[in-house]
Enzyme design. Structure first.
Site, PDB file in Angstrom:
ATOM      1  N   ARG A  26       0.815  -1.220   0.000  1.00  9.10           N
ATOM      2  CA  ARG A  26       0.000   0.000   0.000  1.00  9.10           C
ATOM      3  C   ARG A  26       0.851   1.273   0.000  1.00  9.10           C
ATOM      4  O   ARG A  26       0.437   2.302   0.540  1.00  9.10           O
ATOM      5  CB  ARG A  26      -0.966   0.014   1.179  1.00  9.10           C
ATOM      6  CG  ARG A  26      -2.422  -0.073   0.711  1.00  9.10           C
ATOM      7  CD  ARG A  26      -3.392   0.036   1.875  1.00  9.10           C
ATOM      8  NE  ARG A  26      -3.746  -1.253   2.449  1.00  9.10           N
ATOM      9  CZ  ARG A  26      -4.079  -1.437   3.734  1.00  9.10           C
ATOM     10  NH1 ARG A  26      -4.086  -0.459   4.569  1.00  9.10           N
ATOM     11  NH2 ARG A  26      -4.420  -2.628   4.152  1.00  9.10           N
ATOM     12  N   ARG A  39      -6.248  12.071  -6.868  1.00  7.31           N
ATOM     13  CA  ARG A  39      -7.482  11.294  -6.802  1.00  7.31           C
ATOM     14  C   ARG A  39      -8.754  12.125  -6.664  1.00  7.31           C
ATOM     15  O   ARG A  39      -9.853  11.586  -6.788  1.00  7.31           O
ATOM     16  CB  ARG A  39      -7.404  10.292  -5.642  1.00  7.31           C
ATOM     17  CG  ARG A  39      -6.722   8.963  -5.941  1.00  7.31           C
ATOM     18  CD  ARG A  39      -7.551   8.092  -6.872  1.00  7.31           C
ATOM     19  NE  ARG A  39      -8.954   8.082  -6.473  1.00  7.31           N
ATOM     20  CZ  ARG A  39      -9.449   7.452  -5.428  1.00  7.31           C
ATOM     21  NH1 ARG A  39      -8.695   6.685  -4.698  1.00  7.31           N
ATOM     22  NH2 ARG A  39     -10.724   7.536  -5.131  1.00  7.31           N
ATOM     23  N   TYR A 152     -15.048 -11.365   0.123  1.00  2.82           N
ATOM     24  CA  TYR A 152     -15.865 -10.195  -0.225  1.00  2.82           C
ATOM     25  C   TYR A 152     -17.084 -10.585  -1.058  1.00  2.82           C
ATOM     26  O   TYR A 152     -18.183 -10.102  -0.852  1.00  2.82           O
ATOM     27  CB  TYR A 152     -15.033  -9.185  -1.030  1.00  2.82           C
ATOM     28  CG  TYR A 152     -13.992  -8.463  -0.216  1.00  2.82           C
ATOM     29  CD1 TYR A 152     -14.357  -7.490   0.719  1.00  2.82           C
ATOM     30  CD2 TYR A 152     -12.643  -8.727  -0.386  1.00  2.82           C
ATOM     31  CE1 TYR A 152     -13.400  -6.824   1.463  1.00  2.82           C
ATOM     32  CE2 TYR A 152     -11.680  -8.059   0.354  1.00  2.82           C
ATOM     33  CZ  TYR A 152     -12.060  -7.103   1.279  1.00  2.82           C
ATOM     34  OH  TYR A 152     -11.120  -6.449   2.005  1.00  2.82           O
TER      35      TYR A 152
HETATM   36  O1  CP3 Z   1      -0.040  -1.774  -2.405  1.00  6.13           O
HETATM   37  C1  CP3 Z   1      -0.203  -0.825  -3.193  1.00  6.13           C
HETATM   38  O2  CP3 Z   1       0.189   0.336  -2.969  1.00  6.13           O
HETATM   39  C2  CP3 Z   1      -0.787  -1.134  -4.550  1.00  6.13           C
HETATM   40  C3  CP3 Z   1      -2.169  -0.930  -4.710  1.00  6.13           C
HETATM   41  C4  CP3 Z   1      -3.173  -1.782  -3.983  1.00  6.13           C
HETATM   42  C5  CP3 Z   1      -4.436  -1.279  -3.588  1.00  6.13           C
HETATM   43  N1  CP3 Z   1      -5.184  -2.313  -3.126  1.00  6.13           N
HETATM   44  C6  CP3 Z   1      -4.850   0.116  -3.729  1.00  6.13           C
HETATM   45  C7  CP3 Z   1      -5.995   0.605  -2.939  1.00  6.13           C
HETATM   46  C8  CP3 Z   1      -3.159  -3.138  -3.669  1.00  6.13           C
HETATM   47  C9  CP3 Z   1      -2.032  -4.150  -3.833  1.00  6.13           C
HETATM   48  C10 CP3 Z   1      -4.440  -3.464  -3.141  1.00  6.13           C
HETATM   49  C11 CP3 Z   1      -4.858  -4.821  -2.766  1.00  6.13           C
HETATM   50  C12 CP3 Z   1      -6.043  -4.992  -1.928  1.00  6.13           C
HETATM   51  N2  CP3 Z   1      -7.277  -4.407  -2.077  1.00  6.13           N
HETATM   52  C13 CP3 Z   1      -6.127  -5.924  -0.882  1.00  6.13           C
HETATM   53  C14 CP3 Z   1      -5.011  -6.834  -0.451  1.00  6.13           C
HETATM   54  C15 CP3 Z   1      -3.988  -6.120   0.335  1.00  6.13           C
HETATM   55  C16 CP3 Z   1      -4.377  -5.727   1.728  1.00  6.13           C
HETATM   56  O3  CP3 Z   1      -4.311  -4.517   1.998  1.00  6.13           O
HETATM   57  O4  CP3 Z   1      -4.709  -6.610   2.510  1.00  6.13           O
HETATM   58  C17 CP3 Z   1      -7.423  -5.850  -0.338  1.00  6.13           C
HETATM   59  C18 CP3 Z   1      -7.961  -6.644   0.825  1.00  6.13           C
HETATM   60  C19 CP3 Z   1      -8.143  -4.889  -1.125  1.00  6.13           C
HETATM   61  C20 CP3 Z   1      -9.575  -4.479  -0.976  1.00  6.13           C
HETATM   62  C21 CP3 Z   1      -9.661  -3.048  -0.631  1.00  6.13           C
HETATM   63  N3  CP3 Z   1      -9.479  -2.028  -1.543  1.00  6.13           N
HETATM   64  C22 CP3 Z   1      -9.845  -2.440   0.657  1.00  6.13           C
HETATM   65  C23 CP3 Z   1     -10.087  -3.198   1.936  1.00  6.13           C
HETATM   66  C24 CP3 Z   1      -9.766  -1.058   0.477  1.00  6.13           C
HETATM   67  C25 CP3 Z   1      -9.820   0.032   1.538  1.00  6.13           C
HETATM   68  C26 CP3 Z   1     -11.116   0.746   1.598  1.00  6.13           C
HETATM   69  C27 CP3 Z   1     -10.979   2.019   2.428  1.00  6.13           C
HETATM   70  O5  CP3 Z   1     -11.224   3.110   1.866  1.00  6.13           O
HETATM   71  O6  CP3 Z   1     -10.627   1.928   3.617  1.00  6.13           O
HETATM   72  C28 CP3 Z   1      -9.532  -0.825  -0.892  1.00  6.13           C
HETATM   73  C29 CP3 Z   1      -9.359   0.473  -1.529  1.00  6.13           C
HETATM   74  C30 CP3 Z   1      -7.983   0.795  -1.952  1.00  6.13           C
HETATM   75  N4  CP3 Z   1      -7.162  -0.037  -2.667  1.00  6.13           N
HETATM   76  C31 CP3 Z   1      -7.320   2.031  -1.756  1.00  6.13           C
HETATM   77  C32 CP3 Z   1      -6.080   1.922  -2.381  1.00  6.13           C
HETATM   78  C33 CP3 Z   1      -5.020   2.972  -2.499  1.00  6.13           C
HETATM   79  C34 CP3 Z   1      -7.910   3.232  -1.031  1.00  6.13           C
HETATM   80  C35 CP3 Z   1      -8.833   3.941  -1.965  1.00  6.13           C
HETATM   81  C36 CP3 Z   1      -8.832   5.438  -1.750  1.00  6.13           C
HETATM   82  O7  CP3 Z   1      -7.759   6.047  -1.870  1.00  6.13           O
HETATM   83  O8  CP3 Z   1      -9.922   5.952  -1.513  1.00  6.13           O
END
Ligand code: CP3
Length: 340
Positions: A26, A39, A152
């Site tokens: 992340r 964003r 999910y």
């Molecule tokens: O690691 C990185 O920087 C690369 C990008 C990446 C994202 N998601 C960007 C993201 C990666 C590798 C993921 C994988 C991902 N997505 C996982 C596995 C990794 C982990 O963290 O366990 C999971 C479980 C997800 C599902 C997901 N997507 C969640 C739980 C969330 C958070 C929701 C929130 O707003 O709290 C996301 C959204 C997400 N994915 C964001 C990013 C940068 C945040 C979105 C935003 O900026 O609003």
């Protein structure tokens, strides 16, 4: 330096480069003000599917922190969106599905989609922009593991204990295996798209595997994760949270070159369990990113020291960067890792 000499690739091949390679799960995201700025006004999944934007977000942390790898900015649910599944990411919550997959007929409906039909054009274009820009710094492609995706998809959204997905594997194992087998193909296709466009490593995220018993992990989950990763033709990393009880299984019978360890288990202990044929990745406690630098520094030094017990070590966190992290703390960790 050639890309093949990059510290991350050497570590995954079992070598010990001059310093432990470092990147952060992340790293491309909300801890960076330049990310939040880009964003504004764009939904998460739309940002992922806009090649210029996804490429720029992927590159931001490399420029700022000097990490040893980029991780592709996308999301584990993107291949499902590309398959036509109705999914959104709700800010502060996570992936939400309009039509949860809970019954045998739901499974029939979703598995009727052929993973070969996924249109990865936008993904491939973003990866090509990134890898051209990165030169000899590797790009890590990724996908969600079948269980974490199912956690999910079956629930319809985020859950704490993933009861419905875990329930399905025991009450209707035939439907579960069809669903997880299909998800493995969807994730595999997403990894191949990134590989073919220039990614040099792939990581499979099974973030919620820790809610499983060892027996269920072995019987209902590991075989599908192995299908997603095995024979992909690039170095592989397999990551999960809370997987201590079945850490050795995370090697997926050799399909994983590296295994990610969360913050609960010291790396020397993890290395003893994993054996000499695998590289360990981890495991700075994300909670300590908000600690004063001397506290964090002592912790990072301890992680680096314990990592020496493994054949090779990739420095990372035990899970993702929390959004409220001061990005300077990450830059300091990279400087320390490169100096030790
Ligand atoms: O690691 C990185 O920087 C690369 C990008 C990446 C994202 N998601 C960007 C993201 C990666 C590798 C993921 C994988 C991902 N997505 C996982 C596995 C990794 C982990 O963290 O366990 C999971 C479980 C997800 C599902 C997901 N997507 C969640 C739980 C969330 C958070 C929701 C929130 O707003 O709290 C996301 C959204 C997400 N994915 C964001 C990013 C940068 C945040 C979105 C935003 O900026 O609003």
């Amino acid at each position: 330096m050639a890309l093949s000499d990059a510290p991350l690739l050497r570590a995954l091949a079992g070598d010990r480069p001059a310093h432990a390679p470092v990147w952060f799960m992340r790293q491309a995201g909300r801890s960076l003000p330049e990310y939040r700025e880009l964003r504004v006004g764009t939904r998460m999944l739309d940002a992922c599917l806009t090649p210029d934007l996804a490429a720029e977000i992927t590159l931001q942390p490399v420029r700022r922190h000097g990490v040893d790898a980029a991780v592709f900015f996308s999301d584990i649910v993107i291949p499902l969106r590309l398959a036509g599944v109705e999914v959104e990411i709700e800010p502060g919550r996570g992936p939400v599905f309009a039509n949860p997959v809970r019954t045998a007929s739901d499974v029939d409906r979703i598995t009727a989609i052929d993973p070969a039909d996924l249109d990865g054009t936008a993904i491939a274009e973003a990866v090509r922009i990134v890898t051209t820009e990165l030169g000899d710094t590797p790009l890590i492609g990724f996908a969600g593991a079948p269980f974490t995706l199912a956690a999910y998809l079956v629930e319809g959204g985020p859950s704490k204990e993933h009861l419905r997905a875990r329930g399905m594997m025991r009450s209707d194992p035939e439907s579960w295996n069809r669903l997880a087998g299909w998800l493995a193909k969807v994730s595999r296709r997403f990894l191949e798209t990134q590989r073919d466009a220039g990614a040099s490593v792939v990581q499979l995220f099974d973030s919620w595997a820790g809610s499983l018993s060892t027996a269920d992990y072995r019987a209902f989950v590991a075989p599908h994760s192995r299908t997603a990763l095995e024979g992909i033709g690039l170095p592989t990393i397999h990551f999960g949270v809370g997987t201590g009880p079945f850490l050795a299984d995370m090697r997926l019978d050799g399909a994983a070159d590296g295994v990610g360890v969360d913050w609960r288990q010291p790396l020397d202990e993890a290395a003893a369990i994993l054996g000499p044929d695998v590289t360990v990745q981890g495991n700075i406690d994300p909670a300590l990113l908000s600690a004063p630098w001397p506290v964090l520094e002592a912790h990072v030094r301890d992680v680096l020291e314990r990592g020496r017990a493994a054949r090779a070590h990739i420095l990372n966190l035990g899970h993702g960067v929390p959004p409220e992290t001061d990005p300077d703390q990450l830059t300091r960790i990279v400087e320390l890792a490169h100096a030790v």
